[in-house]
Design a protein around this motif. Structure first.
Motif, mmCIF file in Angstrom:
data_model
loop_
_atom_site.group_PDB
_atom_site.id
_atom_site.type_symbol
_atom_site.label_atom_id
_atom_site.label_comp_id
_atom_site.label_asym_id
_atom_site.label_seq_id
_atom_site.Cartn_x
_atom_site.Cartn_y
_atom_site.Cartn_z
ATOM 1 N N LEU A 57 0.825 -1.213 0.000
ATOM 2 C CA LEU A 57 0.000 0.000 0.000
ATOM 3 C C LEU A 57 0.860 1.263 0.000
ATOM 4 N N CYS A 58 2.059 1.165 0.557
ATOM 5 C CA CYS A 58 2.949 2.336 0.645
ATOM 6 C C CYS A 58 3.246 2.923 -0.726
ATOM 7 N N SER A 59 3.352 2.071 -1.727
ATOM 8 C CA SER A 59 3.677 2.557 -3.068
ATOM 9 C C SER A 59 2.465 3.118 -3.805
ATOM 10 N N GLN A 60 1.281 2.971 -3.239
ATOM 11 C CA GLN A 60 0.060 3.428 -3.897
ATOM 12 C C GLN A 60 -0.339 4.854 -3.540
ATOM 13 N N ILE A 61 0.388 5.480 -2.632
ATOM 14 C CA ILE A 61 -0.005 6.823 -2.205
ATOM 15 C C ILE A 61 0.822 7.879 -2.945
ATOM 16 N N SER A 62 0.174 8.950 -3.306
ATOM 17 C CA SER A 62 0.846 9.988 -4.087
ATOM 18 C C SER A 62 1.774 10.842 -3.232
ATOM 19 N N THR A 63 1.403 11.083 -1.975
ATOM 20 C CA THR A 63 2.233 11.871 -1.066
ATOM 21 C C THR A 63 2.609 11.009 0.131
ATOM 22 N N PRO A 64 3.779 10.381 0.088
ATOM 23 C CA PRO A 64 4.160 9.543 1.226
ATOM 24 C C PRO A 64 4.477 10.392 2.456
ATOM 25 N N PRO A 65 4.136 9.887 3.628
ATOM 26 C CA PRO A 65 4.440 10.641 4.843
ATOM 27 C C PRO A 65 5.944 10.633 5.121
ATOM 28 N N GLU A 66 6.380 11.641 5.841
ATOM 29 C CA GLU A 66 7.792 11.715 6.223
ATOM 30 C C GLU A 66 8.060 10.963 7.519
ATOM 31 N N TYR A 67 7.002 10.787 8.328
ATOM 32 C CA TYR A 67 7.127 10.064 9.594
ATOM 33 C C TYR A 67 5.864 9.255 9.859
ATOM 34 N N LEU A 68 6.047 8.155 10.581
ATOM 35 C CA LEU A 68 4.937 7.355 11.083
ATOM 36 C C LEU A 68 4.777 7.673 12.566
ATOM 37 N N LEU A 69 3.551 7.963 12.975
ATOM 38 C CA LEU A 69 3.252 8.318 14.359
ATOM 39 C C LEU A 69 2.343 7.244 14.962
ATOM 40 N N PRO A 70 2.886 6.346 15.793
ATOM 41 C CA PRO A 70 2.030 5.312 16.377
ATOM 42 C C PRO A 70 1.048 5.884 17.395
ATOM 43 N N VAL A 71 -0.163 5.365 17.393
ATOM 44 C CA VAL A 71 -1.175 5.765 18.378
ATOM 45 C C VAL A 71 -0.668 5.363 19.759
ATOM 46 N N PRO A 72 -0.652 6.287 20.710
ATOM 47 C CA PRO A 72 -0.169 5.948 22.055
ATOM 48 C C PRO A 72 -1.197 5.138 22.841
ATOM 49 N N VAL A 73 -0.701 4.386 23.811
ATOM 50 C CA VAL A 73 -1.569 3.654 24.730
ATOM 51 C C VAL A 73 -1.341 4.207 26.135
ATOM 52 N N PRO A 74 -2.319 4.080 27.019
ATOM 53 C CA PRO A 74 -2.091 4.515 28.404
ATOM 54 C C PRO A 74 -0.965 3.692 29.034
ATOM 55 N N TRP A 173 -2.871 5.131 8.740
ATOM 56 C CA TRP A 173 -2.503 3.817 8.241
ATOM 57 C C TRP A 173 -2.893 2.790 9.284
ATOM 58 N N ALA A 174 -3.668 1.787 8.872
ATOM 59 C CA ALA A 174 -4.108 0.734 9.789
ATOM 60 C C ALA A 174 -4.034 -0.612 9.089
ATOM 61 N N ILE A 175 -3.992 -1.650 9.864
ATOM 62 C CA ILE A 175 -4.012 -2.988 9.284
ATOM 63 C C ILE A 175 -5.426 -3.332 8.817
ATOM 64 N N ALA A 176 -6.419 -2.930 9.607
ATOM 65 C CA ALA A 176 -7.804 -3.278 9.258
ATOM 66 C C ALA A 176 -8.767 -2.145 9.574
ATOM 67 N N VAL A 177 -9.887 -2.165 8.871
ATOM 68 C CA VAL A 177 -11.001 -1.238 9.092
ATOM 69 C C VAL A 177 -12.216 -2.086 9.425
ATOM 70 N N THR A 178 -12.916 -1.708 10.472
ATOM 71 C CA THR A 178 -14.121 -2.446 10.831
ATOM 72 C C THR A 178 -15.208 -2.147 9.806
ATOM 73 N N PRO A 179 -15.855 -3.183 9.277
ATOM 74 C CA PRO A 179 -16.923 -2.930 8.299
ATOM 75 C C PRO A 179 -18.073 -2.140 8.919
ATOM 76 N N ALA A 180 -18.765 -1.397 8.087
ATOM 77 C CA ALA A 180 -19.958 -0.679 8.547
ATOM 78 C C ALA A 180 -20.935 -1.702 9.097
ATOM 79 N N PRO A 181 -21.772 -1.329 10.059
ATOM 80 C CA PRO A 181 -22.678 -2.295 10.685
ATOM 81 C C PRO A 181 -23.485 -3.153 9.712
#
Length: 191
Positions: A57-74, A173-181
């Motif tokens: 998927l990385c090669s499919q985007i027109s503007t690649p990000p310069e950094y990846l920011l992981p979602v923080p956890v408590p 960027w995510a591994i999966a998307v939950t389908p609509a109900p």
């Protein structure tokens, strides 16, 4: 492909503050099983496989990000698991896509896990849930998470980023998307 261009996804995923969403597929077999093993079974090696699936998927985007920011956890969840799932995924995706990871950019205050709440509870739970510590100097970044269910977490984080850097491009960027109900029970549904 930017999944926000697909009406079936953009209608139910909150995305007011980010412009692109990339994911390997819907949160259904085999992704749901692998993500569950990774997060709750502490099978961290599974992240390598998931990142390898994500890499094309990385090669499919027109503007690649310069950094990846992981979602923080408590902190409490980090000490319980001994790892941040989004951080591990970001590191593995970085190896395949050659985009650096910027750890420690944000923190998350203690609260209920998002996956245990319905849509409206998720919105409420995210109020004041995060704090941005520091951001990289970049014109485009990607927030990395394992699963996007409603888009609330990503949208909240994107809002905090934009409050400090109004001109920055934000992707999710995510591994999966939950389908609509309505599609959850359609086993033929695919991205």
């Amino acid at each position: 492909m930017n999944l926000l261009l697909r009406p079936a996804i953009s209608r139910y995923i909150r995305h007011r503050r980010y412009s692109a969403l990339l994911a390997c597929g819907f949160y259904q077999w085999p992704l749901n099983r692998l993500i569950h093993q990774f997060k709750f079974g502490r099978q961290v090696a599974t992240a390598r496989l998931l990142a390898r699936w994500f890499a094309p998927l990385c090669s499919q985007i027109s503007t690649p990000p310069e950094y990846l920011l992981p979602v923080p956890v408590p902190a409490s969840r980090y000490w319980q698991r001994q790892f941040n799932p989004a951080g591990v995924l970001a590191n593995e995706i970085s190896r395949w896509c050659h985009i650096p990871v910027f750890h420690g950019w944000a923190s998350r205050r203690p609260g209920k896990p998002q996956h245990t709440q319905n849509r409206s509870e998720r919105y409420t739970n995210l109020r004041h849930a995060f704090a941005v510590q520091r951001l990289p100097q970049a014109s485009c970044v990607a927030i990395v998470d394992d699963v996007v269910t409603t888009g609330c977490t990503a949208d909240a984080l994107a809002g905090l980023i934009l409050s400090q850097r109004p001109d920055i491009c934000i992707q999710v960027w995510a591994i999966a998307v939950t389908p609509a109900p309505a599609r959850k029970h359609d086993s033929r549904a695919s991205l």
